[in-house]
Design a protein around this motif. Sequence first.
Motif, PDB file in Angstrom:
ATOM      1  N   PHE A 201      -2.150   2.684   4.368  1.00 47.80           N
ATOM      2  CA  PHE A 201      -1.779   4.101   4.381  1.00 47.80           C
ATOM      3  C   PHE A 201      -0.472   4.343   5.129  1.00 47.80           C
ATOM      4  O   PHE A 201       0.165   5.368   4.944  1.00 47.80           O
ATOM      5  N   VAL A 202      -0.098   3.426   5.989  1.00 51.85           N
ATOM      6  CA  VAL A 202       1.146   3.620   6.726  1.00 51.85           C
ATOM      7  C   VAL A 202       2.340   3.055   5.972  1.00 51.85           C
ATOM      8  O   VAL A 202       3.452   3.068   6.463  1.00 51.85           O
ATOM      9  N   THR A 203       2.103   2.542   4.762  1.00 56.54           N
ATOM     10  CA  THR A 203       3.218   2.100   3.924  1.00 56.54           C
ATOM     11  C   THR A 203       3.566   3.239   2.967  1.00 56.54           C
ATOM     12  O   THR A 203       2.773   4.152   2.777  1.00 56.54           O
TER      13      THR A 203
ATOM     14  N   ALA B 124      -3.543 -15.673   3.710  1.00 56.48           N
ATOM     15  CA  ALA B 124      -2.512 -15.155   4.603  1.00 56.48           C
ATOM     16  C   ALA B 124      -1.273 -14.767   3.795  1.00 56.48           C
ATOM     17  O   ALA B 124      -0.701 -13.691   3.979  1.00 56.48           O
ATOM     18  N   TYR B 125      -0.900 -15.655   2.869  1.00 55.61           N
ATOM     19  CA  TYR B 125       0.284 -15.382   2.059  1.00 55.61           C
ATOM     20  C   TYR B 125       0.089 -14.103   1.237  1.00 55.61           C
ATOM     21  O   TYR B 125       0.959 -13.230   1.210  1.00 55.61           O
ATOM     22  N   ASP B 126      -1.073 -13.992   0.614  1.00 49.53           N
ATOM     23  CA  ASP B 126      -1.332 -12.819  -0.232  1.00 49.53           C
ATOM     24  C   ASP B 126      -1.327 -11.523   0.568  1.00 49.53           C
ATOM     25  O   ASP B 126      -0.860 -10.491   0.093  1.00 49.53           O
ATOM     26  N   ASN B 127      -1.876 -11.593   1.774  1.00 51.32           N
ATOM     27  CA  ASN B 127      -1.861 -10.406   2.623  1.00 51.32           C
ATOM     28  C   ASN B 127      -0.433  -9.943   2.879  1.00 51.32           C
ATOM     29  O   ASN B 127      -0.121  -8.759   2.769  1.00 51.32           O
ATOM     30  N   LEU B 128       0.424 -10.908   3.209  1.00 53.53           N
ATOM     31  CA  LEU B 128       1.810 -10.538   3.492  1.00 53.53           C
ATOM     32  C   LEU B 128       2.511 -10.068   2.220  1.00 53.53           C
ATOM     33  O   LEU B 128       3.278  -9.101   2.241  1.00 53.53           O
ATOM     34  N   GLU B 129       2.216 -10.734   1.115  1.00 53.47           N
ATOM     35  CA  GLU B 129       2.865 -10.349  -0.143  1.00 53.47           C
ATOM     36  C   GLU B 129       2.472  -8.929  -0.533  1.00 53.47           C
ATOM     37  O   GLU B 129       3.315  -8.120  -0.931  1.00 53.47           O
ATOM     38  N   PHE B 130       1.189  -8.622  -0.382  1.00 49.33           N
ATOM     39  CA  PHE B 130       0.682  -7.289  -0.703  1.00 49.33           C
ATOM     40  C   PHE B 130       1.461  -6.227   0.079  1.00 49.33           C
ATOM     41  O   PHE B 130       1.961  -5.251  -0.501  1.00 49.33           O
ATOM     42  N   TYR B 131       1.613  -6.454   1.371  1.00 46.55           N
ATOM     43  CA  TYR B 131       2.325  -5.465   2.182  1.00 46.55           C
ATOM     44  C   TYR B 131       3.802  -5.430   1.872  1.00 46.55           C
ATOM     45  O   TYR B 131       4.413  -4.366   1.861  1.00 46.55           O
ATOM     46  N   GLY B 132       4.356  -6.611   1.605  1.00 46.84           N
ATOM     47  CA  GLY B 132       5.771  -6.668   1.246  1.00 46.84           C
ATOM     48  C   GLY B 132       6.051  -5.805   0.021  1.00 46.84           C
ATOM     49  O   GLY B 132       7.020  -5.054  -0.036  1.00 46.84           O
ATOM     50  N   LYS B 133       5.140  -5.910  -0.968  1.00 49.42           N
ATOM     51  CA  LYS B 133       5.320  -5.114  -2.191  1.00 49.42           C
ATOM     52  C   LYS B 133       5.163  -3.623  -1.886  1.00 49.42           C
ATOM     53  O   LYS B 133       5.935  -2.794  -2.370  1.00 49.42           O
ATOM     54  N   LEU B 134       4.132  -3.294  -1.099  1.00 50.57           N
ATOM     55  CA  LEU B 134       3.916  -1.879  -0.785  1.00 50.57           C
ATOM     56  C   LEU B 134       5.092  -1.318   0.006  1.00 50.57           C
ATOM     57  O   LEU B 134       5.439  -0.147  -0.135  1.00 50.57           O
ATOM     58  N   GLU B 135       5.696  -2.154   0.839  1.00 51.94           N
ATOM     59  CA  GLU B 135       6.824  -1.695   1.643  1.00 51.94           C
ATOM     60  C   GLU B 135       8.131  -1.802   0.866  1.00 51.94           C
ATOM     61  O   GLU B 135       9.208  -1.585   1.404  1.00 51.94           O
ATOM     62  N   ASP B 136       8.023  -2.203  -0.388  1.00 50.67           N
ATOM     63  CA  ASP B 136       9.186  -2.251  -1.252  1.00 50.67           C
ATOM     64  C   ASP B 136      10.252  -3.236  -0.751  1.00 50.67           C
ATOM     65  O   ASP B 136      11.441  -2.933  -0.767  1.00 50.67           O
ATOM     66  N   VAL B 137       9.795  -4.393  -0.310  1.00 48.87           N
ATOM     67  CA  VAL B 137      10.751  -5.444   0.047  1.00 48.87           C
ATOM     68  C   VAL B 137      11.265  -6.052  -1.258  1.00 48.87           C
ATOM     69  O   VAL B 137      10.504  -6.244  -2.201  1.00 48.87           O
ATOM     70  N   ASP B 138      12.547  -6.323  -1.298  1.00 46.01           N
ATOM     71  CA  ASP B 138      13.168  -6.887  -2.495  1.00 46.01           C
ATOM     72  C   ASP B 138      12.436  -8.169  -2.920  1.00 46.01           C
ATOM     73  O   ASP B 138      12.239  -9.072  -2.115  1.00 46.01           O
ATOM     74  N   ASP B 139      12.025  -8.232  -4.191  1.00 49.61           N
ATOM     75  CA  ASP B 139      11.269  -9.381  -4.673  1.00 49.61           C
ATOM     76  C   ASP B 139      12.015 -10.699  -4.520  1.00 49.61           C
ATOM     77  O   ASP B 139      11.410 -11.757  -4.417  1.00 49.61           O
ATOM     78  N   ARG B 140      13.348 -10.639  -4.511  1.00 54.10           N
ATOM     79  CA  ARG B 140      14.118 -11.880  -4.422  1.00 54.10           C
ATOM     80  C   ARG B 140      14.038 -12.496  -3.033  1.00 54.10           C
ATOM     81  O   ARG B 140      14.097 -13.705  -2.880  1.00 54.10           O
ATOM     82  N   ILE B 141      13.902 -11.632  -2.015  1.00 55.23           N
ATOM     83  CA  ILE B 141      13.866 -12.200  -0.666  1.00 55.23           C
ATOM     84  C   ILE B 141      12.453 -12.267  -0.088  1.00 55.23           C
ATOM     85  O   ILE B 141      12.220 -12.888   0.935  1.00 55.23           O
ATOM     86  N   LEU B 142      11.505 -11.646  -0.798  1.00 54.46           N
ATOM     87  CA  LEU B 142      10.154 -11.550  -0.234  1.00 54.46           C
ATOM     88  C   LEU B 142       9.515 -12.912   0.070  1.00 54.46           C
ATOM     89  O   LEU B 142       9.017 -13.116   1.181  1.00 54.46           O
TER      90      LEU B 142
END
Lengths: 362, 355
Positions: A201-203, B124-142
């Motif tokens: 939710f904080v994203t 662990a990787y999936d958790n970070l990937e999930f948040y990276g996507k939600l936070e709109d981190v560029d897919d090329r550098i994620l």
Amino acid sequence: MIKGAIAIFKRDFKKFLGNPFVIIFTLLMPIMYLVIFGNAMGGAISHVSIAVVQEEPYIDQTPLFTPVVGELKHMAQPDSPPTFDIAVYNDELKAKRALQTGGVSGVLVIPSPLLPNRPIRLYVDSSDSVTPTVIVSGVNAALVKSGSHSQLEINKIYGDIKYIQFFGVGVIVMAIFMTTMMGGGIALIKDREMGIIEGYFVTPVKRSSIIMGMIASGTVRAFLSGFVIFVVDLLITGIMIQTTENFLMVLLVLFITSIGITSFMVSMASRFSNQQEYASMSAFFNLILFMTSGAFYPVIGMPDWLRWITIINPEYYAVHALRSIVLRGQGLDVIGVDLIALCIFSLAAMMLGIATYRRTLE
Amino acid sequence: MTPPAASPDEEEDTLQHPASSGHCSAEQCVIRIEHLTKTFQDKQRTVTAVDDVTFDVKRGEIFGLLGPNGAGKSTLIRILTTLLSPSSGTAYVGEYEITKDPEKIRGIIGVCPQNSTLDNELTAYDNLEFYGKLEDVDDRILPDRIWELLSMVGLTDRAYMKVQTFSGGMKRKLEIVRAFIHRPLILFLDEPTIGLDPESRREVWHQIETLNAENTTIILTTHYMDEAEKLCGRIAFVNQGRLISLDTMDNLRLLLPAGDLIEIGFGRMDDRVLVAISAHSLVISAEIKEQRLFITAKNGNTVLPEILAIFDRYSVTMTAISIRSPSLEDVFIYLTGKKLSDGGGSDGAQGGGRS
């Protein structure tokens, strides 16, 4: 040992009392079974529409035609609306077309000269499990009362369809519902219960993204399980899908149904924060929707108030569309309405889900 | 830079150093909180978790939020991170108001909540990937970013293992690095090192300092004094929903009577001991509480041997001795009259903040 057992008992009982929602639904379920199951399955059949045609209408009506129509019109179970709705057609072909598109459940053709080689013909929609029997016995009774001794020739337009074939189609829809019940919304509630939502939710993720993402994943799963059960159904009941076009149409109906039911379940889940409450609620909806879908028993046998539920029941349209394709080989002209209804339902459910989803911890 | 004259019985008022009161200028200021109040409605009662709190956080600082359990720290963090809406008052995070632009705020913050919010069923990787996507981190550098974060906390060899197999410390570290996967402008860490072993705590501290050096503003809640002392530039004390003090560590120390604290446990006291000690020129105060003698003295290290000599002279036996410089904990005790760690007992009524 006793002390421990009492402690466990007390803890469990406190939890039970602390959850009035679950108590209510636990009691509501059997009552709903009684009311809905009892009414849906046991109700007197009424308003079965029959087309009656006089062969060669330009000749004077035969002495048989008028009394038979009269008898059929006035036939009714005690305290029930008339059993049959009679539509008089002038053209046999038109009447048969109405039968093929589901407009009427049977066509009675009365020949003008009653000769031994010109029997009275009755065409019935044999894809229905109940109405053919009702129509045949009703017509026979009317003929006897009108004093006719001519023989009745019965044509089942879709051949012999067993009950398992009739019911099997409903089970495909049930598979879709079951999958959404287990998977569709529960992950959202689990996230809320476990506190995982606080993390996302904080994203910047949008409320609509969360709902649409859940619906998409649930739809794929529901579609796959619907498809598997469809194949199993074909194997068990021995139905053949005649054309590729029909096969593709089944897939389309399965897909749209999956979207509709998943959207509905996800939108329900969006308000719940307790898995138990959600589980009792979805079991409740499963019952209502499945019972009134016509999967078990034709909708025509239900009391009017139950039939109203079918109008907003996506499973009714799904069962109808699938039966049209699988049992009757009908096309888009018949199932178009079902597809439109399913789409409207899906859209409404999605919007409800997005609008009601709480994107805060409160 | 003189501390305001205040005694414990004036704790109703917010003790604030003149330099840190008032609003900082717009470019300096990254969070502005104005009369923020949050009440929770229960069937029986109303709980005020945050009570008329006003303060600013400056750009680029590590800001500490301290208080006992149930003081309202987490509720305050949840309001600032748009998870809860305030009952009254307002706050600006970056240039955005919390109730008007929550979405914009979510884009510039990173949050490590107090309770684990990792998905245990994912790796662990999936958790970070999930948040990276939600936070709109560029897919090329994620992917590179994820590996960078995993190696930062020594979890590269466990990248593809489900999080439910991790120890508490590993989960915590993963959660912290997840919070800054998108290099946020402001990072909220709610009790980041809770349950970590000393070595992991130091690693986390190191991470926090590194991030801060890259210009990330960090808001940290903790009830570990050493953590706040080590990391935080400015510290706000919160108790029972109210801000009771906000200042730099050094200024907070000035709130205490000067000198070192000496604490001596004894068997049977002789009144002459107290008289003799009080008479010492470097001793500021000496008093007896519960079989313990509390002394504040300048240059405690040099005074201590002389005090011991006095005990010896009157044959009073000692059971324990400790000497220390005043810490944040002492400031807290001084301000609230209670220890940080026993907050849970006496103000359990504030527990509503943690629902």
